[in-house]
Design a protein around this motif. Sequence first.
Motif, PDB file in Angstrom:
ATOM      1  N   UNK A  41       0.824  -1.203   0.000  1.00 41.89           N
ATOM      2  CA  UNK A  41       0.000   0.000   0.000  1.00 41.89           C
ATOM      3  C   UNK A  41       0.859   1.255   0.000  1.00 41.89           C
ATOM      4  N   UNK A  42       1.902   1.258   0.824  1.00 39.24           N
ATOM      5  CA  UNK A  42       2.767   2.429   0.869  1.00 39.24           C
ATOM      6  C   UNK A  42       3.515   2.620  -0.449  1.00 39.24           C
ATOM      7  N   UNK A  43       3.948   1.514  -1.034  1.00 41.22           N
ATOM      8  CA  UNK A  43       4.654   1.611  -2.319  1.00 41.22           C
ATOM      9  C   UNK A  43       3.713   2.077  -3.421  1.00 41.22           C
ATOM     10  N   UNK A  44       2.506   1.513  -3.435  1.00 41.58           N
ATOM     11  CA  UNK A  44       1.553   1.857  -4.494  1.00 41.58           C
ATOM     12  C   UNK A  44       0.899   3.214  -4.281  1.00 41.58           C
ATOM     13  N   UNK A  45       0.969   3.733  -3.040  1.00 34.84           N
ATOM     14  CA  UNK A  45       0.411   5.053  -2.740  1.00 34.84           C
ATOM     15  C   UNK A  45      -1.065   5.140  -3.110  1.00 34.84           C
ATOM     16  N   UNK A  46      -1.780   4.050  -2.913  1.00 38.45           N
ATOM     17  CA  UNK A  46      -3.219   3.999  -3.179  1.00 38.45           C
ATOM     18  C   UNK A  46      -3.556   4.341  -4.617  1.00 38.45           C
ATOM     19  N   UNK A  47      -2.618   4.091  -5.517  1.00 39.79           N
ATOM     20  CA  UNK A  47      -2.827   4.343  -6.946  1.00 39.79           C
ATOM     21  C   UNK A  47      -3.290   3.043  -7.598  1.00 39.79           C
ATOM     22  N   UNK A  74      -2.522  -2.647  -9.570  1.00 44.50           N
ATOM     23  CA  UNK A  74      -2.718  -3.706 -10.566  1.00 44.50           C
ATOM     24  C   UNK A  74      -1.370  -4.265 -11.002  1.00 44.50           C
ATOM     25  N   UNK A  75      -0.411  -3.388 -11.278  1.00 42.18           N
ATOM     26  CA  UNK A  75       0.929  -3.855 -11.662  1.00 42.18           C
ATOM     27  C   UNK A  75       1.559  -4.629 -10.501  1.00 42.18           C
ATOM     28  N   UNK A  76       1.352  -4.134  -9.277  1.00 44.69           N
ATOM     29  CA  UNK A  76       1.877  -4.832  -8.110  1.00 44.69           C
ATOM     30  C   UNK A  76       1.282  -6.221  -7.958  1.00 44.69           C
ATOM     31  N   UNK A  77       0.019  -6.386  -8.342  1.00 49.57           N
ATOM     32  CA  UNK A  77      -0.614  -7.701  -8.300  1.00 49.57           C
ATOM     33  C   UNK A  77       0.107  -8.679  -9.215  1.00 49.57           C
ATOM     34  N   UNK A  78       0.430  -8.217 -10.429  1.00 47.22           N
ATOM     35  CA  UNK A  78       1.140  -9.073 -11.382  1.00 47.22           C
ATOM     36  C   UNK A  78       2.524  -9.447 -10.858  1.00 47.22           C
ATOM     37  N   UNK A 131      -7.787 -11.818 -12.983  1.00 52.09           N
ATOM     38  CA  UNK A 131      -7.264 -12.004 -14.338  1.00 52.09           C
ATOM     39  C   UNK A 131      -5.772 -11.819 -14.407  1.00 52.09           C
ATOM     40  N   UNK A 132      -5.278 -10.749 -13.801  1.00 50.91           N
ATOM     41  CA  UNK A 132      -3.842 -10.457 -13.821  1.00 50.91           C
ATOM     42  C   UNK A 132      -3.069 -11.535 -13.064  1.00 50.91           C
ATOM     43  N   UNK A 133      -3.576 -11.943 -11.912  1.00 52.82           N
ATOM     44  CA  UNK A 133      -2.895 -12.981 -11.129  1.00 52.82           C
ATOM     45  C   UNK A 133      -2.839 -14.300 -11.889  1.00 52.82           C
ATOM     46  N   UNK A 134      -3.930 -14.661 -12.557  1.00 50.42           N
ATOM     47  CA  UNK A 134      -3.967 -15.925 -13.295  1.00 50.42           C
ATOM     48  C   UNK A 134      -2.984 -15.907 -14.459  1.00 50.42           C
ATOM     49  N   UNK A 135      -2.908 -14.785 -15.184  1.00 49.01           N
ATOM     50  CA  UNK A 135      -1.990 -14.724 -16.328  1.00 49.01           C
ATOM     51  C   UNK A 135      -0.533 -14.733 -15.886  1.00 49.01           C
TER      52      UNK A 135
END
Length: 478
Positions: free
Chosen positions: A87-93, A98-102, A141-145
Amino acid sequence: MLTILGFTMIATFLVLIMLKKMSPIAALVLIPALFCVFVGKGAKLGDYVIDGVTSLAPTAAMLMFAIVYFGVMIDVGLFDPIVRGILKFCKADPLRIVVGTAVLAAIVSLDGDGSTTFMITVSAMYPLYKRLKMSLVVMTGVAAMANGVMNTLPWGGPTARAATALKVSASDIFVPMIPALAVGMLAVLALSYVLGRRERKRLGVLTLDEVLVEEPAESETVLVGAGGDGNKRARTGGSGVGDDPEVNGSSGSGTDAELPDEDEGFQGLDPDRPTLRPKLYWFNALLSVTLLTAMIMEWLPIPVLFLLGAALALTVNFPHMPDQKDRLGAHAENVLNVSGMVFAAAVFTGVLQGTGMVDHMATWLVGNIPDGMGPHMAFVTGVLSIPLTYFMSNDGFYFGIVPVLAEAGNAHGVSTLEIARASLVGQPLHMSSPLVPAVYVLVGMAKVEFGDHTRFVVKWAALTSLVVLGAGILFGII
Protein backbone atom coordinates in the motif's frame (compact mmCIF):
# COMPACT_ATOMS: atom_id res chain seq x y z
CA MET A 1 -20.24 -38.13 -33.00
CA LEU A 2 -18.19 -38.14 -29.77
CA THR A 3 -16.12 -35.28 -31.16
CA ILE A 4 -19.20 -33.15 -31.81
CA LEU A 5 -20.73 -34.00 -28.45
CA GLY A 6 -17.47 -33.20 -26.66
CA PHE A 7 -17.17 -29.74 -28.19
CA THR A 8 -20.88 -29.14 -27.67
CA MET A 9 -20.66 -30.09 -24.00
CA ILE A 10 -17.76 -27.73 -23.37
CA ALA A 11 -19.41 -24.89 -25.31
CA THR A 12 -22.67 -25.41 -23.42
CA PHE A 13 -20.86 -25.28 -20.09
CA LEU A 14 -18.98 -22.10 -20.94
CA VAL A 15 -22.02 -20.30 -22.34
CA LEU A 16 -24.23 -21.14 -19.36
CA ILE A 17 -21.73 -20.02 -16.72
CA MET A 18 -20.75 -16.85 -18.57
CA LEU A 19 -24.41 -15.92 -19.03
CA LYS A 20 -24.99 -16.89 -15.37
CA LYS A 21 -27.80 -19.24 -16.26
CA MET A 22 -26.30 -21.89 -13.98
CA SER A 23 -23.83 -21.87 -11.13
CA PRO A 24 -20.42 -23.40 -11.95
CA ILE A 25 -20.98 -26.31 -9.55
CA ALA A 26 -24.36 -27.16 -11.04
CA ALA A 27 -23.05 -26.81 -14.60
CA LEU A 28 -19.99 -28.97 -13.89
CA VAL A 29 -22.24 -31.75 -12.60
CA LEU A 30 -25.46 -31.63 -14.61
CA ILE A 31 -24.15 -30.85 -18.10
CA PRO A 32 -21.67 -33.77 -18.30
CA ALA A 33 -24.25 -36.08 -16.71
CA LEU A 34 -26.74 -35.12 -19.42
CA PHE A 35 -24.21 -35.57 -22.22
CA CYS A 36 -23.13 -38.91 -20.77
CA VAL A 37 -26.72 -40.06 -21.34
CA PHE A 38 -26.67 -38.60 -24.87
CA VAL A 39 -23.54 -40.64 -25.62
CA GLY A 40 -25.39 -43.75 -24.54
CA LYS A 41 -23.20 -44.47 -21.53
CA GLY A 42 -25.48 -43.28 -18.76
CA ALA A 43 -25.19 -46.63 -17.02
CA LYS A 44 -21.45 -45.99 -16.53
CA LEU A 45 -21.88 -42.46 -15.17
CA GLY A 46 -21.24 -43.65 -11.62
CA ASP A 47 -17.94 -45.27 -12.61
CA TYR A 48 -16.81 -42.15 -14.48
CA VAL A 49 -17.65 -39.89 -11.55
CA ILE A 50 -15.93 -42.14 -9.00
CA ASP A 51 -12.83 -42.29 -11.18
CA GLY A 52 -12.80 -38.51 -11.48
CA VAL A 53 -13.38 -37.95 -7.78
CA THR A 54 -10.69 -40.47 -6.88
CA SER A 55 -8.14 -38.71 -9.06
CA LEU A 56 -8.95 -35.27 -7.64
CA ALA A 57 -9.51 -36.21 -3.99
CA PRO A 58 -5.89 -35.45 -2.95
CA THR A 59 -6.15 -32.05 -4.64
CA ALA A 60 -9.42 -31.29 -2.87
CA ALA A 61 -7.90 -32.29 0.48
CA MET A 62 -4.87 -30.11 -0.18
CA LEU A 63 -7.04 -27.10 -1.02
CA MET A 64 -9.29 -27.57 2.02
CA PHE A 65 -6.44 -27.54 4.51
CA ALA A 66 -4.42 -24.95 2.57
CA ILE A 67 -7.37 -22.54 2.77
CA VAL A 68 -7.61 -23.13 6.51
CA TYR A 69 -3.86 -22.64 6.92
CA PHE A 70 -3.61 -19.41 4.95
CA GLY A 71 -6.87 -18.19 6.44
CA VAL A 72 -5.37 -18.59 9.92
CA MET A 73 -2.20 -16.82 8.77
CA ILE A 74 -4.31 -13.89 7.57
CA ASP A 75 -6.22 -13.85 10.85
CA VAL A 76 -3.08 -13.73 12.98
CA GLY A 77 -1.51 -10.94 10.88
CA LEU A 78 1.26 -12.71 9.00
CA PHE A 79 0.55 -10.83 5.77
CA ASP A 80 -0.25 -7.44 7.31
CA PRO A 81 3.28 -6.07 6.80
CA ILE A 82 3.14 -7.16 3.15
CA VAL A 83 -0.19 -5.42 2.64
CA ARG A 84 1.03 -2.26 4.33
CA GLY A 85 4.27 -2.32 2.35
CA ILE A 86 2.44 -2.74 -0.94
CA LEU A 87 0.00 0.00 0.00
CA LYS A 88 2.77 2.43 0.87
CA PHE A 89 4.65 1.61 -2.32
CA CYS A 90 1.55 1.86 -4.49
CA LYS A 91 0.41 5.05 -2.74
CA ALA A 92 -3.22 4.00 -3.18
CA ASP A 93 -2.83 4.34 -6.95
CA PRO A 94 -4.97 1.76 -8.80
CA LEU A 95 -2.41 1.59 -11.60
CA ARG A 96 0.41 0.65 -9.24
CA ILE A 97 -1.81 -1.80 -7.38
CA VAL A 98 -2.72 -3.71 -10.57
CA VAL A 99 0.93 -3.86 -11.66
CA GLY A 100 1.88 -4.83 -8.11
CA THR A 101 -0.61 -7.70 -8.30
CA ALA A 102 1.14 -9.07 -11.38
CA VAL A 103 4.58 -8.71 -9.79
CA LEU A 104 3.48 -10.33 -6.53
CA ALA A 105 1.80 -13.23 -8.32
CA ALA A 106 4.88 -13.79 -10.47
CA ILE A 107 7.22 -13.79 -7.47
CA VAL A 108 5.08 -16.12 -5.37
CA SER A 109 4.71 -18.42 -8.40
CA LEU A 110 8.34 -19.39 -7.95
CA ASP A 111 7.14 -22.05 -5.52
CA GLY A 112 5.56 -23.85 -8.47
CA ASP A 113 2.10 -24.25 -6.96
CA GLY A 114 -0.80 -22.26 -8.38
CA SER A 115 -3.09 -22.68 -5.37
CA THR A 116 -0.50 -21.33 -2.97
CA THR A 117 0.23 -18.45 -5.33
CA PHE A 118 -3.40 -17.42 -5.52
CA MET A 119 -3.95 -17.75 -1.78
CA ILE A 120 -1.02 -15.49 -0.94
CA THR A 121 -1.73 -12.99 -3.72
CA VAL A 122 -5.42 -12.64 -2.92
CA SER A 123 -4.70 -12.50 0.81
CA ALA A 124 -2.37 -9.56 0.28
CA MET A 125 -4.22 -7.67 -2.46
CA TYR A 126 -7.92 -8.31 -1.79
CA PRO A 127 -8.19 -5.72 1.03
CA LEU A 128 -6.68 -3.05 -1.22
CA TYR A 129 -9.05 -3.76 -4.08
CA LYS A 130 -12.02 -3.78 -1.73
CA ARG A 131 -11.16 -0.54 0.02
CA LEU A 132 -10.44 1.30 -3.24
CA LYS A 133 -13.51 -0.33 -4.86
CA MET A 134 -11.35 -1.62 -7.69
CA SER A 135 -12.50 -4.35 -10.07
CA LEU A 136 -11.89 -7.76 -8.55
CA VAL A 137 -11.92 -9.47 -11.95
CA VAL A 138 -8.88 -7.36 -12.84
CA MET A 139 -7.11 -8.81 -9.82
CA THR A 140 -8.04 -12.41 -10.63
CA GLY A 141 -7.26 -12.00 -14.34
CA VAL A 142 -3.84 -10.46 -13.82
CA ALA A 143 -2.90 -12.98 -11.13
CA ALA A 144 -3.97 -15.92 -13.30
CA MET A 145 -1.99 -14.72 -16.33
CA ALA A 146 1.15 -13.99 -14.32
CA ASN A 147 0.96 -17.41 -12.71
CA GLY A 148 0.31 -19.01 -16.10
CA VAL A 149 3.56 -17.66 -17.52
CA MET A 150 5.50 -18.70 -14.42
CA ASN A 151 3.80 -22.11 -14.40
CA THR A 152 6.27 -23.17 -17.08
CA LEU A 153 9.07 -23.43 -14.49
CA PRO A 154 10.58 -26.94 -14.54
CA TRP A 155 9.07 -27.73 -11.14
CA GLY A 156 5.70 -26.17 -12.01
CA GLY A 157 4.30 -29.18 -13.86
CA PRO A 158 3.90 -28.62 -17.64
CA THR A 159 7.62 -28.64 -18.42
CA ALA A 160 8.16 -31.79 -16.37
CA ARG A 161 5.22 -33.47 -18.11
CA ALA A 162 6.52 -32.51 -21.56
CA ALA A 163 9.99 -33.77 -20.67
CA THR A 164 8.62 -37.06 -19.37
CA ALA A 165 6.26 -37.62 -22.30
CA LEU A 166 8.91 -36.89 -24.94
CA LYS A 167 11.88 -38.34 -23.03
CA VAL A 168 13.97 -35.18 -23.17
CA SER A 169 15.63 -33.02 -20.49
CA ALA A 170 13.43 -30.46 -18.72
CA SER A 171 16.32 -27.98 -18.71
CA ASP A 172 16.74 -28.38 -22.48
CA ILE A 173 13.09 -27.42 -22.87
CA PHE A 174 12.94 -24.59 -20.37
CA VAL A 175 16.26 -22.74 -20.55
CA PRO A 176 16.02 -21.81 -24.28
CA MET A 177 12.40 -20.71 -23.66
CA ILE A 178 13.39 -18.14 -21.04
CA PRO A 179 13.59 -15.18 -23.51
CA ALA A 180 10.13 -15.94 -24.92
CA LEU A 181 8.67 -16.41 -21.44
CA ALA A 182 10.29 -13.16 -20.33
CA VAL A 183 8.53 -11.41 -23.21
CA GLY A 184 5.30 -13.06 -22.09
CA MET A 185 5.81 -11.74 -18.56
CA LEU A 186 6.48 -8.28 -19.96
CA ALA A 187 3.23 -8.57 -21.89
CA VAL A 188 1.39 -9.36 -18.64
CA LEU A 189 2.98 -6.33 -16.97
CA ALA A 190 2.10 -4.14 -19.96
CA LEU A 191 -1.48 -5.37 -19.84
CA SER A 192 -1.53 -4.74 -16.08
CA TYR A 193 -0.40 -1.18 -16.78
CA VAL A 194 -3.20 -0.66 -19.30
CA LEU A 195 -5.83 -2.13 -16.99
CA GLY A 196 -4.44 -0.11 -14.10
CA ARG A 197 -4.75 3.10 -16.10
CA ARG A 198 -8.37 2.26 -16.82
CA GLU A 199 -9.00 1.67 -13.13
CA ARG A 200 -7.22 4.91 -12.24
CA LYS A 201 -9.34 6.80 -14.76
CA ARG A 202 -12.50 5.24 -13.33
CA LEU A 203 -11.69 5.68 -9.64
CA GLY A 204 -9.01 8.34 -9.33
CA VAL A 205 -6.22 8.18 -6.73
CA LEU A 206 -6.78 8.16 -2.98
CA THR A 207 -4.26 9.50 -0.52
CA LEU A 208 -2.67 7.02 1.86
CA ASP A 209 -4.48 8.54 4.84
CA GLU A 210 -7.86 8.18 3.14
CA VAL A 211 -7.24 4.47 2.62
CA LEU A 212 -5.90 3.71 6.08
CA VAL A 213 -8.71 5.47 7.92
CA GLU A 214 -11.73 3.22 8.35
CA GLU A 215 -14.90 4.53 6.72
CA PRO A 216 -17.60 5.14 9.40
CA ALA A 217 -20.45 3.91 7.19
CA GLU A 218 -20.96 2.37 3.77
CA SER A 219 -23.28 5.14 2.64
CA GLU A 220 -20.90 7.95 3.52
CA THR A 221 -19.59 9.85 0.52
CA VAL A 222 -15.86 9.53 -0.06
CA LEU A 223 -13.97 12.20 -1.93
CA VAL A 224 -11.25 10.94 -4.23
CA GLY A 225 -8.91 12.56 -6.66
CA ALA A 226 -10.29 12.34 -10.17
CA GLY A 227 -7.16 11.31 -11.97
CA GLY A 228 -5.23 13.97 -13.77
CA ASP A 229 -7.66 16.89 -13.75
CA GLY A 230 -7.17 17.63 -10.08
CA ASN A 231 -10.92 17.84 -9.41
CA LYS A 232 -12.84 15.90 -6.78
CA ARG A 233 -15.81 13.68 -7.34
CA ALA A 234 -18.15 11.89 -4.95
CA ARG A 235 -18.13 8.13 -4.79
CA THR A 236 -20.92 6.45 -2.83
CA GLY A 237 -20.66 2.88 -4.10
CA GLY A 238 -21.83 3.18 -7.70
CA SER A 239 -19.24 2.76 -10.40
CA GLY A 240 -20.31 5.81 -12.28
CA VAL A 241 -21.90 6.44 -15.64
CA GLY A 242 -19.73 5.42 -18.52
CA ASP A 243 -17.61 2.94 -16.60
CA ASP A 244 -16.27 0.09 -18.69
CA PRO A 245 -18.44 -2.93 -17.85
CA GLU A 246 -15.79 -5.31 -19.12
CA VAL A 247 -13.34 -4.13 -16.49
CA ASN A 248 -15.86 -3.67 -13.74
CA GLY A 249 -17.73 -6.96 -14.01
CA SER A 250 -20.47 -7.82 -11.64
CA SER A 251 -17.98 -8.60 -8.91
CA GLY A 252 -15.97 -5.44 -8.98
CA SER A 253 -18.30 -2.72 -10.10
CA GLY A 254 -18.52 -1.01 -6.76
CA THR A 255 -22.21 -1.73 -6.25
CA ASP A 256 -23.70 -1.77 -2.77
CA ALA A 257 -23.24 -5.56 -2.62
CA GLU A 258 -19.51 -5.17 -3.09
CA LEU A 259 -18.87 -2.62 -0.36
CA PRO A 260 -17.21 -3.99 2.77
CA ASP A 261 -19.85 -4.99 5.25
CA GLU A 262 -19.81 -4.05 8.88
CA ASP A 263 -17.92 -7.16 9.93
CA GLU A 264 -15.58 -7.35 6.98
CA GLY A 265 -14.27 -3.81 6.78
CA PHE A 266 -10.65 -3.56 5.75
CA GLN A 267 -9.37 -6.36 7.90
CA GLY A 268 -6.09 -6.72 6.06
CA LEU A 269 -4.99 -3.47 7.71
CA ASP A 270 -7.08 -3.51 10.91
CA PRO A 271 -4.53 -3.31 13.74
CA ASP A 272 -7.12 -4.05 16.42
CA ARG A 273 -8.78 -7.27 15.28
CA PRO A 274 -8.87 -9.80 18.13
CA THR A 275 -7.31 -12.64 16.12
CA LEU A 276 -3.91 -10.94 15.81
CA ARG A 277 -1.00 -12.81 17.40
CA PRO A 278 1.97 -10.39 17.24
CA LYS A 279 4.01 -12.39 19.76
CA LEU A 280 3.79 -15.43 17.48
CA TYR A 281 4.65 -13.55 14.28
CA TRP A 282 8.08 -15.09 13.79
CA PHE A 283 6.81 -18.55 14.64
CA ASN A 284 4.13 -18.22 11.97
CA ALA A 285 6.64 -16.82 9.47
CA LEU A 286 9.06 -19.70 10.13
CA LEU A 287 6.23 -22.23 9.91
CA SER A 288 5.15 -20.82 6.53
CA VAL A 289 8.69 -20.78 5.14
CA THR A 290 9.23 -24.34 6.33
CA LEU A 291 5.95 -25.43 4.80
CA LEU A 292 6.75 -23.89 1.41
CA THR A 293 10.29 -25.31 1.50
CA ALA A 294 8.99 -28.78 2.29
CA MET A 295 6.53 -28.45 -0.59
CA ILE A 296 9.22 -27.42 -3.08
CA MET A 297 11.63 -30.09 -1.85
CA GLU A 298 8.80 -32.68 -1.88
CA TRP A 299 9.58 -33.94 1.61
CA LEU A 300 5.95 -35.04 1.98
CA PRO A 301 2.89 -35.01 -0.28
CA ILE A 302 1.38 -31.51 -0.43
CA PRO A 303 -1.99 -32.53 1.09
CA VAL A 304 -0.16 -34.01 4.08
CA LEU A 305 1.97 -30.88 4.50
CA PHE A 306 -1.02 -28.55 4.57
CA LEU A 307 -2.98 -30.87 6.85
CA LEU A 308 -0.10 -30.85 9.35
CA GLY A 309 0.48 -27.12 8.89
CA ALA A 310 -3.18 -26.22 9.45
CA ALA A 311 -3.38 -28.39 12.57
CA LEU A 312 -0.18 -26.90 14.01
CA ALA A 313 -1.15 -23.32 13.15
CA LEU A 314 -4.56 -23.68 14.80
CA THR A 315 -3.15 -25.39 17.90
CA VAL A 316 -0.38 -22.86 18.55
CA ASN A 317 -2.23 -19.67 17.66
CA PHE A 318 -5.62 -20.64 19.11
CA PRO A 319 -5.03 -23.15 21.91
CA HIS A 320 -8.61 -22.89 23.20
CA MET A 321 -11.18 -25.09 21.48
CA PRO A 322 -13.87 -22.38 21.09
CA ASP A 323 -11.35 -20.15 19.30
CA GLN A 324 -10.36 -22.97 16.96
CA LYS A 325 -14.01 -23.63 16.14
CA ASP A 326 -14.52 -19.94 15.43
CA ARG A 327 -11.59 -19.87 13.00
CA LEU A 328 -12.76 -23.02 11.22
CA GLY A 329 -16.25 -21.57 10.99
CA ALA A 330 -14.91 -18.29 9.64
CA HIS A 331 -13.25 -20.08 6.70
CA ALA A 332 -15.88 -22.77 6.18
CA GLU A 333 -17.51 -20.90 3.30
CA ASN A 334 -14.27 -20.74 1.29
CA VAL A 335 -13.50 -24.38 2.06
CA LEU A 336 -16.93 -25.54 0.97
CA ASN A 337 -16.96 -23.43 -2.20
CA VAL A 338 -13.54 -24.54 -3.39
CA SER A 339 -13.73 -28.22 -2.42
CA GLY A 340 -17.25 -28.43 -3.83
CA MET A 341 -16.06 -26.95 -7.09
CA VAL A 342 -13.17 -29.41 -7.31
CA PHE A 343 -15.41 -32.43 -6.79
CA ALA A 344 -17.90 -31.03 -9.30
CA ALA A 345 -15.05 -30.60 -11.80
CA ALA A 346 -14.26 -34.29 -11.20
CA VAL A 347 -17.63 -35.14 -12.76
CA PHE A 348 -16.79 -33.03 -15.81
CA THR A 349 -13.33 -34.53 -16.31
CA GLY A 350 -14.51 -38.04 -15.48
CA VAL A 351 -17.19 -37.95 -18.19
CA LEU A 352 -14.89 -36.31 -20.74
CA GLN A 353 -12.24 -38.97 -20.28
CA GLY A 354 -14.43 -41.96 -19.50
CA THR A 355 -16.66 -41.59 -22.56
CA GLY A 356 -13.64 -41.05 -24.80
CA MET A 357 -14.84 -37.61 -25.92
CA VAL A 358 -11.55 -35.92 -25.09
CA ASP A 359 -9.59 -38.49 -27.10
CA HIS A 360 -11.85 -38.11 -30.12
CA MET A 361 -11.64 -34.31 -29.93
CA ALA A 362 -7.86 -34.41 -29.85
CA THR A 363 -7.63 -36.94 -32.66
CA TRP A 364 -9.96 -34.85 -34.80
CA LEU A 365 -7.88 -31.72 -34.25
CA VAL A 366 -4.59 -33.44 -35.04
CA GLY A 367 -6.08 -35.25 -38.03
CA ASN A 368 -7.29 -32.00 -39.58
CA ILE A 369 -3.85 -30.42 -39.71
CA PRO A 370 -3.09 -29.79 -43.43
CA ASP A 371 -0.18 -31.77 -44.87
CA GLY A 372 1.48 -28.53 -45.91
CA MET A 373 1.82 -27.56 -42.26
CA GLY A 374 4.14 -30.51 -41.54
CA PRO A 375 7.36 -28.46 -41.59
CA HIS A 376 5.67 -25.95 -39.26
CA MET A 377 4.51 -28.44 -36.65
CA ALA A 378 6.14 -26.45 -33.85
CA PHE A 379 3.98 -23.45 -34.74
CA VAL A 380 0.93 -25.72 -35.04
CA THR A 381 1.68 -27.24 -31.63
CA GLY A 382 1.94 -23.78 -30.09
CA VAL A 383 -1.39 -22.70 -31.56
CA LEU A 384 -3.13 -25.94 -30.57
CA SER A 385 -1.78 -25.75 -27.03
CA ILE A 386 -3.88 -22.64 -26.38
CA PRO A 387 -7.34 -24.22 -26.76
CA LEU A 388 -6.32 -27.79 -25.88
CA THR A 389 -4.77 -26.96 -22.51
CA TYR A 390 -7.90 -24.96 -21.73
CA PHE A 391 -10.32 -27.73 -22.61
CA MET A 392 -8.35 -30.62 -21.13
CA SER A 393 -5.98 -31.36 -18.28
CA ASN A 394 -2.22 -30.99 -18.60
CA ASP A 395 -1.88 -34.74 -18.17
CA GLY A 396 -4.22 -35.40 -21.08
CA PHE A 397 -2.50 -32.88 -23.31
CA TYR A 398 1.14 -33.67 -22.58
CA PHE A 399 0.82 -37.44 -22.35
CA GLY A 400 -1.90 -37.94 -24.96
CA ILE A 401 -1.53 -35.22 -27.60
CA VAL A 402 2.03 -33.89 -27.54
CA PRO A 403 3.68 -37.25 -28.39
CA VAL A 404 1.43 -37.50 -31.49
CA LEU A 405 2.36 -33.95 -32.52
CA ALA A 406 6.04 -34.73 -31.94
CA GLU A 407 5.88 -37.80 -34.18
CA ALA A 408 4.23 -35.76 -36.93
CA GLY A 409 6.88 -33.07 -36.52
CA ASN A 410 9.77 -35.54 -36.60
CA ALA A 411 8.47 -36.90 -39.89
CA HIS A 412 8.95 -33.41 -41.37
CA GLY A 413 12.30 -32.65 -39.75
CA VAL A 414 10.98 -30.70 -36.73
CA SER A 415 12.91 -31.57 -33.56
CA THR A 416 11.23 -33.00 -30.50
CA LEU A 417 12.60 -30.16 -28.37
CA GLU A 418 10.90 -27.56 -30.56
CA ILE A 419 7.59 -29.37 -30.15
CA ALA A 420 8.13 -29.58 -26.40
CA ARG A 421 8.85 -25.85 -26.10
CA ALA A 422 5.87 -24.93 -28.27
CA SER A 423 3.61 -27.05 -26.07
CA LEU A 424 4.21 -24.63 -23.17
CA VAL A 425 2.71 -21.68 -25.02
CA GLY A 426 -0.88 -22.18 -23.82
CA GLN A 427 -0.15 -22.05 -20.07
CA PRO A 428 -1.28 -18.42 -19.50
CA LEU A 429 -4.78 -19.47 -20.62
CA HIS A 430 -4.61 -22.92 -19.06
CA MET A 431 -4.49 -21.46 -15.52
CA SER A 432 -8.04 -20.13 -15.99
CA SER A 433 -9.41 -23.42 -17.30
CA PRO A 434 -12.46 -24.80 -15.48
CA LEU A 435 -10.48 -28.04 -15.17
CA VAL A 436 -7.75 -26.42 -13.04
CA PRO A 437 -8.61 -26.64 -9.32
CA ALA A 438 -6.41 -23.66 -8.43
CA VAL A 439 -8.62 -21.24 -10.36
CA TYR A 440 -11.47 -22.00 -7.95
CA VAL A 441 -9.22 -20.97 -5.08
CA LEU A 442 -8.55 -17.71 -6.92
CA VAL A 443 -12.16 -16.79 -7.67
CA GLY A 444 -13.44 -18.21 -4.37
CA MET A 445 -11.12 -16.18 -2.15
CA ALA A 446 -11.62 -13.08 -4.32
CA LYS A 447 -15.43 -13.53 -4.21
CA VAL A 448 -15.62 -13.30 -8.00
CA GLU A 449 -18.07 -15.26 -10.11
CA PHE A 450 -16.25 -17.83 -12.23
CA GLY A 451 -18.23 -16.72 -15.29
CA ASP A 452 -17.15 -13.10 -14.81
CA HIS A 453 -13.53 -14.17 -14.47
CA THR A 454 -13.77 -16.34 -17.59
CA ARG A 455 -15.43 -13.66 -19.69
CA PHE A 456 -12.78 -11.14 -18.69
CA VAL A 457 -9.58 -13.19 -18.81
CA VAL A 458 -9.92 -15.52 -21.81
CA LYS A 459 -9.10 -13.00 -24.54
CA TRP A 460 -6.22 -11.41 -22.62
CA ALA A 461 -4.71 -14.76 -21.64
CA ALA A 462 -5.00 -16.03 -25.23
CA LEU A 463 -3.27 -12.86 -26.42
CA THR A 464 -0.47 -13.40 -23.90
CA SER A 465 -0.04 -16.96 -25.16
CA LEU A 466 0.22 -15.69 -28.73
CA VAL A 467 2.84 -13.16 -27.62
CA VAL A 468 4.92 -16.00 -26.11
CA LEU A 469 4.52 -17.99 -29.34
CA GLY A 470 5.50 -15.01 -31.50
CA ALA A 471 8.56 -14.31 -29.34
CA GLY A 472 9.58 -17.95 -29.53
CA ILE A 473 9.42 -17.88 -33.33
CA LEU A 474 11.21 -14.51 -33.49
CA PHE A 475 14.06 -15.73 -31.31
CA GLY A 476 14.32 -19.02 -33.24
CA ILE A 477 13.37 -21.06 -30.18
CA ILE A 478 10.29 -22.60 -31.75
